[in-house]
Design a protein around this motif. Structure first.
Motif, PDB file in Angstrom:
ATOM      1  N   PRO A 152       1.531 -25.870  23.738  1.00 19.85           N
ATOM      2  CA  PRO A 152       1.577 -26.160  25.173  1.00 19.85           C
ATOM      3  C   PRO A 152       2.544 -25.223  25.878  1.00 19.85           C
ATOM      4  O   PRO A 152       3.417 -24.624  25.239  1.00 19.85           O
ATOM      5  CB  PRO A 152       2.077 -27.603  25.231  1.00 19.85           C
ATOM      6  CG  PRO A 152       2.771 -27.828  23.945  1.00 19.85           C
ATOM      7  CD  PRO A 152       2.081 -26.957  22.944  1.00 19.85           C
ATOM      8  N   THR A 153       2.379 -25.108  27.183  1.00 19.24           N
ATOM      9  CA  THR A 153       3.285 -24.294  27.977  1.00 19.24           C
ATOM     10  C   THR A 153       4.717 -24.736  27.696  1.00 19.24           C
ATOM     11  O   THR A 153       4.996 -25.926  27.664  1.00 19.24           O
ATOM     12  CB  THR A 153       2.969 -24.489  29.473  1.00 19.24           C
ATOM     13  OG1 THR A 153       1.572 -24.322  29.636  1.00 19.24           O
ATOM     14  CG2 THR A 153       3.700 -23.481  30.317  1.00 19.24           C
TER      15      THR A 153
ATOM     16  N   PHE B  60      18.877 -17.764  19.748  1.00 16.63           N
ATOM     17  CA  PHE B  60      18.387 -19.055  19.254  1.00 16.63           C
ATOM     18  C   PHE B  60      18.816 -19.244  17.807  1.00 16.63           C
ATOM     19  O   PHE B  60      18.722 -18.316  16.993  1.00 16.63           O
ATOM     20  CB  PHE B  60      16.858 -19.138  19.301  1.00 16.63           C
ATOM     21  CG  PHE B  60      16.285 -19.004  20.669  1.00 16.63           C
ATOM     22  CD1 PHE B  60      16.969 -19.479  21.789  1.00 16.63           C
ATOM     23  CD2 PHE B  60      15.052 -18.400  20.857  1.00 16.63           C
ATOM     24  CE1 PHE B  60      16.427 -19.358  23.055  1.00 16.63           C
ATOM     25  CE2 PHE B  60      14.503 -18.263  22.129  1.00 16.63           C
ATOM     26  CZ  PHE B  60      15.203 -18.748  23.228  1.00 16.63           C
TER      27      PHE B  60
ATOM     28  N   ARG C 160      11.258 -22.904  15.902  1.00 15.11           N
ATOM     29  CA  ARG C 160      10.539 -24.174  15.850  1.00 15.11           C
ATOM     30  C   ARG C 160       9.544 -24.066  14.696  1.00 15.11           C
ATOM     31  O   ARG C 160       9.083 -22.961  14.386  1.00 15.11           O
ATOM     32  CB  ARG C 160       9.844 -24.411  17.185  1.00 15.11           C
ATOM     33  CG  ARG C 160      10.887 -24.547  18.296  1.00 15.11           C
ATOM     34  CD  ARG C 160      10.284 -24.552  19.678  1.00 15.11           C
ATOM     35  NE  ARG C 160      11.334 -24.696  20.684  1.00 15.11           N
ATOM     36  CZ  ARG C 160      11.193 -24.366  21.956  1.00 15.11           C
ATOM     37  NH1 ARG C 160      10.042 -23.890  22.393  1.00 15.11           N
ATOM     38  NH2 ARG C 160      12.179 -24.542  22.807  1.00 15.11           N
TER      39      ARG C 160
ATOM     40  N   GLN D 178       6.530 -22.030  15.199  1.00 11.66           N
ATOM     41  CA  GLN D 178       6.850 -20.622  15.425  1.00 11.66           C
ATOM     42  C   GLN D 178       7.017 -19.922  14.090  1.00 11.66           C
ATOM     43  O   GLN D 178       6.565 -18.793  13.901  1.00 11.66           O
ATOM     44  CB  GLN D 178       8.152 -20.485  16.231  1.00 11.66           C
ATOM     45  CG  GLN D 178       7.982 -20.721  17.711  1.00 11.66           C
ATOM     46  CD  GLN D 178       9.315 -20.635  18.445  1.00 11.66           C
ATOM     47  OE1 GLN D 178      10.370 -20.963  17.901  1.00 11.66           O
ATOM     48  NE2 GLN D 178       9.275 -20.212  19.692  1.00 11.66           N
TER      49      GLN D 178
ATOM     50  N   THR E 115      17.469 -21.443  15.616  1.00 15.88           N
ATOM     51  CA  THR E 115      16.392 -21.771  14.686  1.00 15.88           C
ATOM     52  C   THR E 115      15.049 -21.413  15.312  1.00 15.88           C
ATOM     53  O   THR E 115      14.935 -21.259  16.523  1.00 15.88           O
ATOM     54  CB  THR E 115      16.336 -23.294  14.420  1.00 15.88           C
ATOM     55  OG1 THR E 115      16.460 -23.959  15.674  1.00 15.88           O
ATOM     56  CG2 THR E 115      17.436 -23.744  13.499  1.00 15.88           C
TER      57      THR E 115
ATOM     58  N   GLY F 183       6.903 -21.988  23.398  1.00 18.55           N
ATOM     59  CA  GLY F 183       7.549 -20.831  22.777  1.00 18.55           C
ATOM     60  C   GLY F 183       6.579 -19.878  22.107  1.00 18.55           C
ATOM     61  O   GLY F 183       6.833 -19.370  21.023  1.00 18.55           O
ATOM     62  N   LYS F 184       5.454 -19.601  22.785  1.00 11.53           N
ATOM     63  CA  LYS F 184       4.460 -18.706  22.195  1.00 11.53           C
ATOM     64  C   LYS F 184       4.949 -17.267  22.115  1.00 11.53           C
ATOM     65  O   LYS F 184       4.698 -16.577  21.141  1.00 11.53           O
ATOM     66  CB  LYS F 184       3.168 -18.747  23.019  1.00 11.53           C
ATOM     67  CG  LYS F 184       2.371 -20.011  22.788  1.00 11.53           C
ATOM     68  CD  LYS F 184       1.098 -19.999  23.582  1.00 11.53           C
ATOM     69  CE  LYS F 184       1.335 -20.210  25.061  1.00 11.53           C
ATOM     70  NZ  LYS F 184       1.965 -21.483  25.397  1.00 11.53           N
ATOM     71  N   SER F 185       5.638 -16.826  23.168  1.00  7.88           N
ATOM     72  CA  SER F 185       5.929 -15.391  23.217  1.00  7.88           C
ATOM     73  C   SER F 185       6.785 -14.938  22.040  1.00  7.88           C
ATOM     74  O   SER F 185       6.593 -13.844  21.519  1.00  7.88           O
ATOM     75  CB  SER F 185       6.568 -15.009  24.555  1.00  7.88           C
ATOM     76  OG  SER F 185       7.452 -15.999  24.976  1.00  7.88           O
ATOM     77  N   LEU F 186       7.698 -15.787  21.603  1.00  2.68           N
ATOM     78  CA  LEU F 186       8.551 -15.413  20.474  1.00  2.68           C
ATOM     79  C   LEU F 186       7.712 -15.101  19.222  1.00  2.68           C
ATOM     80  O   LEU F 186       8.103 -14.286  18.394  1.00  2.68           O
ATOM     81  CB  LEU F 186       9.541 -16.537  20.182  1.00  2.68           C
ATOM     82  CG  LEU F 186      10.794 -16.161  19.407  1.00  2.68           C
ATOM     83  CD1 LEU F 186      11.671 -15.232  20.234  1.00  2.68           C
ATOM     84  CD2 LEU F 186      11.588 -17.410  19.012  1.00  2.68           C
TER      85      LEU F 186
ATOM     86  N   ARG G 265      10.200 -26.156  31.577  1.00  2.00           N
ATOM     87  CA  ARG G 265      10.012 -25.295  30.402  1.00  2.00           C
ATOM     88  C   ARG G 265      11.302 -25.118  29.635  1.00  2.00           C
ATOM     89  O   ARG G 265      11.289 -24.721  28.478  1.00  2.00           O
ATOM     90  CB  ARG G 265       9.475 -23.938  30.828  1.00  2.00           C
ATOM     91  CG  ARG G 265       8.051 -24.031  31.317  1.00  2.00           C
ATOM     92  CD  ARG G 265       7.580 -22.735  31.864  1.00  2.00           C
ATOM     93  NE  ARG G 265       7.479 -21.753  30.806  1.00  2.00           N
ATOM     94  CZ  ARG G 265       6.574 -20.800  30.792  1.00  2.00           C
ATOM     95  NH1 ARG G 265       5.715 -20.715  31.754  1.00  2.00           N
ATOM     96  NH2 ARG G 265       6.555 -19.927  29.813  1.00  2.00           N
TER      97      ARG G 265
HETATM   98  P1  ADP Z   1       5.286 -20.439  26.358  1.00  2.00           P
HETATM   99  O1  ADP Z   1       4.983 -18.963  26.490  1.00  2.00           O
HETATM  100  O2  ADP Z   1       4.657 -21.061  25.157  1.00  2.00           O
HETATM  101  O3  ADP Z   1       5.027 -21.209  27.598  1.00  2.00           O
HETATM  102  P2  ADP Z   1       8.005 -19.565  26.267  1.00  2.00           P
HETATM  103  O4  ADP Z   1       7.830 -18.466  25.301  1.00  2.00           O
HETATM  104  O5  ADP Z   1       8.160 -19.245  27.718  1.00  2.00           O
HETATM  105  O6  ADP Z   1       6.833 -20.610  26.084  1.00  2.00           O
HETATM  106  O7  ADP Z   1       9.235 -20.461  25.797  1.00  2.00           O
HETATM  107  C1  ADP Z   1       9.562 -21.647  26.449  1.00  2.00           C
HETATM  108  C2  ADP Z   1      11.052 -21.904  26.433  1.00  2.00           C
HETATM  109  O8  ADP Z   1      11.505 -22.223  25.133  1.00  2.00           O
HETATM  110  C3  ADP Z   1      11.846 -20.704  26.895  1.00  2.00           C
HETATM  111  O9  ADP Z   1      12.859 -21.164  27.761  1.00  2.00           O
HETATM  112  C4  ADP Z   1      12.408 -20.138  25.609  1.00  2.00           C
HETATM  113  O10 ADP Z   1      13.612 -19.489  25.870  1.00  2.00           O
HETATM  114  C5  ADP Z   1      12.595 -21.392  24.758  1.00  2.00           C
HETATM  115  N1  ADP Z   1      12.486 -21.135  23.313  1.00  2.00           N
HETATM  116  C6  ADP Z   1      11.465 -20.510  22.666  1.00  2.00           C
HETATM  117  N2  ADP Z   1      11.678 -20.484  21.333  1.00  2.00           N
HETATM  118  C7  ADP Z   1      12.862 -21.107  21.115  1.00  2.00           C
HETATM  119  C8  ADP Z   1      13.636 -21.404  19.940  1.00  2.00           C
HETATM  120  N3  ADP Z   1      13.217 -21.059  18.720  1.00  2.00           N
HETATM  121  N4  ADP Z   1      14.815 -22.064  20.104  1.00  2.00           N
HETATM  122  C9  ADP Z   1      15.235 -22.425  21.342  1.00  2.00           C
HETATM  123  N5  ADP Z   1      14.558 -22.169  22.485  1.00  2.00           N
HETATM  124  C10 ADP Z   1      13.378 -21.527  22.390  1.00  2.00           C
END
Ligand code: ADP
Ligand code: ZN
Length: 731
Positions: free
Chosen positions: A44-45, A19, A23, A26, A21, A48-51, A325
Motif C-alpha cells: 500500500p501507499t 533506517f 520491513r 522489503q 531495519t 516503502g516500495k521505493s527502497l 505516509r
Molecule cells: P511508497 O512508495 O510505497 O508509497 P515510500 O517509499 O514513499 O512508500 O515510503 C513511505 C515512508 O516510509 C517514507 O516516509 C519512508 O521514508 C518510510 N520508510 C520506508 N522504508 C522504511 C524503513 N525500512 N524503515 C523506516 N521507514 C521507512
C-alpha cells in the motif's frame, strides 16, 4: 558480490536513509532484486516500495532503470536521492540540452546508479539504445497497475512496456504497485512478461488512518469541520468535478484557510504553482480532482477529505493512502450521497459510448462503482472492509480507528426485526419496485403511487412509520451492502430478494444495522494527537517546522527532504545537543546530518535555553511488552520447536520456506516468551556481551543507539535477539 549481499544493503540503508531495519517485505523484495529474479511487489501507499529498488541499486555496479508515469514524480525522486547521497539521473522531455548531456555523462562515467525515465522512452528509442550499452541489470516499473485495463488508472503508454524484454533481455524486471486485485496482478505479470516472478503482497491495512464515512448534508460545512480538527496541518480535499474544486477553494479561502485548487483544467503553470505551494508548506489544503496526487510526495498529510464518493475502492485506497505516509495518525473522511453514483454512472456510460469501448469496460466500471457504494453504506468496520476488498483477512474484533468501531454510530436495537420488516415489504410488493416506493409503503405514506396500487392495504403498510426517512433509506442500503437484499442493475433498479434474504426472514442469519451520526461528534476532536511521542514539546515542534520550511527554501528542496515530521517530533521530544544524539534518531542518515544537523542543533539549544526545557532527554523505557497471548499459529509453533532444538535462523528459514526476517521475529518472540537459559546458539557470546554492555547505557527501547554505539559492527538482528533476552530476564 559477496555471498550474501544483504548486510551491505543494510549498511547502505543505514548510511543513506538512516533506517535501522528493513520491513519484512522489503527484505524479501530486495533479495529478489539482488538475485536478479523478476518480482511483483504490491504494497500500500506508504509501504516503502521505493527502497526495494533504490537500496540494491546503491550497492551494485551497473544501472537500474526506473519507469515512472509522471515527470513531477521523477524529479522529486531524483532530488530526494541526491539529498541523501545516492547518484541518480532522469531522462524526460522537460530536460534542457545541457541537463541531458550531464545525465548521459553520469551514465557513461558509471557514477549514476539509477536512471528514471518514462515508459514511452524505454522501448525502441534513442534513449533505449543508449541505455542498452550501459549494463542495465534491473528495470523497476513503478505504478505498474497503469499497464492494466482492469486497474483504475490505465495509461496507454504503459502498454509499450510489453516489449521491454525484447530490448533488455538480460535485465530482471520488477513491478511495483499500491493497488492491485488478483486480476490486475495477473495482468501486470502477463503484460510485462515476468518470468516466474517472486510475488509479494503486503498488508493492506493502514492502522494509523482513522476512517469515517458520512452522508453529505452540507459539503462545505462538513469539510471545514475536518480541517478545523487539524489546524495548520496539511490536508487534501477531493471533489468530483472541476467546478466543485473551484467553488470549494473560493469558499475555503474566503473563510481564511490557506487553500489552493488543483485540477486538469488549469494551465500547467498554475498546476505546478499549486503543487509547489503545497510541497513548500505555503498552502495547507489542496482542493483537487483525482488528477492530483501522483506527483506529490508530502509525507505529513494529516487528513484526506472526500467531498464526494470516489469511483472505485482502489481509488479510495490510493487517495486516502496519501494521508499519514510517515506513519503518524491521520484522518480520512468520506462524504457521499446517492447523487455521486448517478453522476459517475452517466459519465461512465457516456465515455464508454464515445470511445466505442468493449462492453466489459463499462461493466468493469459499473462494478467498481457498486463496490464503492457498498463500502459507503456497509455496516462493517472500515479497516476490515478495505482489507477484505484486497483479499486479506482482518483479525482484530475492533480497529479503534473507524467511525463504526469508535462509536460515532449507534447500533439499531432489534436490527433483525427491522430487517425482517423491510424484506417482507419487498416481498409484499412482489419485488417489482425501487427504494423510494418501498420506503413510502413502510412509512405509511399517503400518496397516489401507493394508493393507486392498493399498497395501503398491505400488511407491511406503515410498519416503520416512526423511522425518519433518511435512516430508513440508509438501512435499505445497508442491507444491500451486506448482501441480503439486491438492487437490479439497469434502468429500473427494483429491489429483489435472494437466498440470504430468506435466511434473515427465517431468523437464521444475523444482521447489523446502524444509525449514522449525521454530523461527526465533537468528541472526535483531538487534544494531544495520539502517536506523537509523549513528552514532545509542541512549541519546539512548530519552531523546527518553521526552520525546516526556511531551510528547504534556501536549499531549493522540499521540506520533507530536509527531515520528515517523525524526525522533528523526536527532536522536539529528546532535544538533542550533540551530533551523536541526532544520529540516533531513526530517519537521520549521514548525508542529512552533514547538511542540516548543525543548524537544527543550534535552534534546539536556543529554544531550550529560552524556555528552560531540559535537553538530551533519554527515550522512555520500552513499554512493558503487551501480555496478549499470541494468536495460535502452527508456523510459530513449528519455529519454536526448531529453536528449542537450537536450530539456526538460516536453517529454520530454509526448512520452513520463510524469509529470514520472519524467522528472526519468531526467534525474538521465542526468546522473550520462553526465556531460554542461553542464546549463544544464535548470537556469539562476545557479541552478546558487547550488546548487553551498550544496552546498560542506552536501554532496550530502541535498536539504533546500540547499533551506532557498536560502530555498526553488530547486525540489527543480533541486537534484537539480545534485547529480547534481556527483556525476558527483567520482565
Ligand atoms: P511508497 O512508495 O510505497 O508509497 P515510500 O517509499 O514513499 O512508500 O515510503 C513511505 C515512508 O516510509 C517514507 O516516509 C519512508 O521514508 C518510510 N520508510 C520506508 N522504508 C522504511 C524503513 N525500512 N524503515 C523506516 N521507514 C521507512
Ligand atoms: Zn473499525
Amino acid at each position: 558480490m559477496p555471498a550474501d549481499p544483504l548486510p551491505e544493503v543494510l549498511a547502505a540503508v543505514a548510511r543513506h536513509w538512516g533506517f535501522a531495519t528493513l520491513r519484512p517485505l522489503q527484505e524479501r523484495a530486495i533479495r529478489a532484486v539482488l538475485a536478479g529474479r523478476d518480482s511483483l511487489v504490491v504494497l500500500p501507499t506508504g509501504g516503502g516500495k521505493s527502497l526495494c529498488f533504490q537500496a540494491p541499486a546503491v550497492v551494485r555496479g551497473g544501472l537500474t532503470v526506473v519507469v515512472s508515469p509522471l515527470i513531477a514524480l521523477m524529479k522529486d525522486q531524483v532530488d530526494g536521492l541526491a539529498r541523501i547521497g545516492v547518484p541518480a539521473v532522469r531522462i524526460d522531455s522537460s530536460l534542457s540540452a545541457a541537463d541531458k548531456a550531464a545525465a548521459a555523462k553520469a551514465i557513461r562515467g558509471g557514477t549514476a546508479r539509477l536512471v528514471f525515465t518514462s515508459p514511452e522512452r524505454l522501448v525502441n528509442t534513442d534513449v533505449c539504445r543508449f541505455l542498452r550499452d550501459h549494463q542495465v541489470h534491473t528495470v523497476a516499473v513503478d505504478e505498474a497497475h497503469c499497464v492494466s485495463h482492469w486497474g483504475h488508472d490505465f495509461r496507454p503508454e504503459y502498454r509499450q512496456l510489453a516489449r521491454l524484454r525484447e530490448f533488455f533481455p538480460d535485465a530482471a524486471v520488477h513491478a511495483y504497485t499500491a493497488t492491485a486485485t488478483e486480476r490486475v496482478r495477473q495482468d501486470i505479470a502477463e503484460q510485462l512478461h515476468l518470468t516466474d516472478p517472486e510475488v509479494l503482497v503486503g498488508n493492506f491495512d493502514r492502522p494509523n488512518l482513522t476512517y469515517r464515512v458520512l452522508p453529505r448534508v452540507d459539503a462545505l460545512g462538513q469539510v471545514r469541520e475536518v480541517i478545523d480538527r487539524h489546524p495548520g496541518d496539511a490536508g487534501i480535499v477531493y471533489c468530483l468535478r472541476r467546478a466543485d474544486v473551484d467553488r470549494m477553494t473560493s469558499a475555503l479561502r474566503a473563510g481564511g484557510y490557506r487553500a489552493v485548487a488543483y485540477h486538469a483544467g488549469m494551465t500547467p503553470e498554475d498546476r505546478r504553482a499549486a503543487q509547489e505551494a503545497f510541497a513548500a508548506e505555503e498552502a495547507d489544503v489542496v482542493v483537487a480532482t483525482v488528477a492530483f496526487g501522483m506527483g506529490i510526495d508530502r509525507s505529513n498529510v494529516r487528513y484526506v477529505a472526500h467531498a464526494a464518493m470516489p469511483k472505485s475502492v482502489e481509488h479510495y485506497q490510493q487517495e486516502t493512502g496519501r494521508a499519514g505516509r510517515d506513519g503518524l495518525p491521520s484522518e480520512c473522511v468520506l462524504l457521499h450521497s446517492g447523487a455521486d453514483i448517478l453522476t459517475f454512472k452517466s459519465v461512465l456510460e457516456k465515455s464508454a459510448a464515445e470511445a466505442n469501448a468493449a462492453p466489459e469496460f463499462l461493466a468493469a466500471g459499473l462494478k467498481h462503482l457498486d463496490e464503492m457504494a457498498g463500502y459507503c453504506r456497509g455496516a462493517v468496520c472500515r479497516h476490515r472492509a478495505l482489507v477484505r476488498y484486497f483479499g486479506q483477512e482482518y483479525d482484530a474484533p475492533s480497529c479503534q480507528a473507524c467511525d463504526l468501531c469508535l462509536g460515532d454510530t449507534t447500533d439499531v436495537p432489534d436490527a433483525r426485526v427491522v430487517a425482517q420488516k423491510i424484506l417482507s415489504c419487498v416481498a409484499r410488493v412482489k419485488e417489482g419496485f425501487g427504494v423510494a416506493h418501498v420506503l413510502d409503503v413502510l412509512r405509511g405514506a399517503d400518496t397516489a403511487g401507493v394508493r393507486g396500487r392498493g399498497h395501503h392495504e398491505l400488511s407491511t403498510y406503515g410498519l416503520l412509520k416512526e423511522v425518519p426517512k433518511a435512516d430508513l433509506r440508509d438501512w435499505v442500503h445497508q442491507l444491500i451492502g451486506q448482501g441480503v437484499l439486491e438492487q437490479a442493475a439497469g434502468e429500473y433498479p427494483v429491489l429483489k430478494l435472494n437466498a440470504a434474504s430468506w435466511e434473515v426472514m427465517r431468523g437464521t442469519r444475523d444482521i447489523r444495522l446502524i444509525r449514522l451520526a449525521r454530523r461527526e461528534k465533537q468528541s472526535a476532536a483531538p487534544g494531544a494527537a495520539p502517536g506523537l511521542p509523549p513528552g514532545m514539546d509542541a512549541d519546539l515542534f512548530e519552531v523546527l517546522r518553521q526552520l525546516r520550511r526556511q531551510e528547504a527554501a534556501r536549499a531549493g528542496v522540499q521540506p520533507y527532504q530536509v527531515f520528515p515530521d517523525t524526525v522533528l517530533a523526536e527532536m522536539a521530544r529528546g532535544r538533542p545537543t550533540t551530533e551523536d544524539a541526532l544520529r540516533r534518531i531513526s530517519g537521520v542518515g549521514e548525508y542529512r546530518l552533514q547538511s542540516f544537523g548543525g543548524l537544527f542543533l543550534k535552534v534546539i539549544a536556543a529554544h531550550c535555553r529560552k524556555t528552560g526545557l531540559t535537553t538530551d532527554v533519554p527515550p522512555p523505557k520500552a513499554a512493558a511488552p503487551l501480555v496478549l497471548p499470541p494468536k495460535p499459529s502452527p508456523r510459530r509453533d513449528e519455529a519454536y520447536r526448531l529453536f528449542r532444538g537450537g536450530m539456526s535462523v538460516a536453517d529454520a528459514a530454509a526448512r520452513m520456506g520463510l524469509a529470514p526476517a520472519t524467522v528472526n521475529e519468531y526467534l525474538a518472540e521465542f526468546v522473550r516468551a520462553e526465556r531460554p537459559a542461553s542464546i549463544f546458539a544464535w548470537v556469539p557470546e562476545d557479541v552478546c556481551e558487547r550488546v548487553a554492555a551498550a544496552a546498560e547505557v542506552h536501554g532496550t527501547a530502541r535498536l539504533k543507539p546500540v547499533f551506532l554505539e557498536l560502530n555498526g559492527e553488530v547486525p540489527y538482528d543480533h541486537i534484537r535477539i539480545v534485547f529480547a533476552f534481556l527483556d525476558g530476564r527483567n520482565g
